[in-house]
Design a protein around this motif. Structure first.
Motif, mmCIF file in Angstrom:
data_model
loop_
_atom_site.group_PDB
_atom_site.id
_atom_site.type_symbol
_atom_site.label_atom_id
_atom_site.label_comp_id
_atom_site.label_asym_id
_atom_site.label_seq_id
_atom_site.Cartn_x
_atom_site.Cartn_y
_atom_site.Cartn_z
ATOM 1 N N ASP A 113 0.672 -0.484 3.143
ATOM 2 C CA ASP A 113 -0.495 -1.358 3.031
ATOM 3 C C ASP A 113 -1.435 -0.834 1.940
ATOM 4 O O ASP A 113 -1.938 -1.591 1.121
ATOM 5 N N LYS A 165 4.064 -4.185 3.588
ATOM 6 C CA LYS A 165 2.686 -3.887 4.022
ATOM 7 C C LYS A 165 2.578 -3.826 5.540
ATOM 8 O O LYS A 165 1.771 -3.072 6.073
ATOM 9 N N SER A 166 3.399 -4.600 6.238
ATOM 10 C CA SER A 166 3.324 -4.620 7.697
ATOM 11 C C SER A 166 4.033 -3.422 8.335
ATOM 12 O O SER A 166 3.881 -3.174 9.529
ATOM 13 N N SER A 218 -2.311 -2.703 -1.716
ATOM 14 C CA SER A 218 -3.611 -3.308 -1.408
ATOM 15 C C SER A 218 -4.219 -4.069 -2.587
ATOM 16 O O SER A 218 -5.008 -4.975 -2.384
#
Length: 82
Positions: free
Chosen positions: A43, A36-37, A47
């Protein structure tokens, strides 16, 4: 090195069917946090973990499962019967 495989809309959002990832993550959840980073597309794909399932070396697993010795992690939406 872990082979990460994406299916269905997860693959569509990320844009690749699979990739080899060098990671220091100890659990699936830590791997998800690393992904996600990376970029917005990851992301977005991760989610809503409630709508995702994970398999480790082709065995259905949990997001808190350890990654020690795992060669493949697959992410996919829940399967529906019909």
């Amino acid at each position: 090195m872990i082979n990460v495989v994406y299916f269905a809309w997860v693959r569509e959002r990320i844009g690749v069917p699979q990739e080899d990832i060098e990671t220091s993550a100890e659990t699936v959840m830590e791997l998800v946090a690393e992904l996600k980073s990376r970029e917005e597309r990851y992301d977005l794909a991760f989610s809503d973990l409630e709508s995702l399932r994970v398999a480790l070396d082709q065995e259905l697993s949990d997001f808190d499962a350890p990654l020690a010795g795992v060669r493949e992690v697959a992410f996919f939406p829940p399967m529906t019967g019909g």
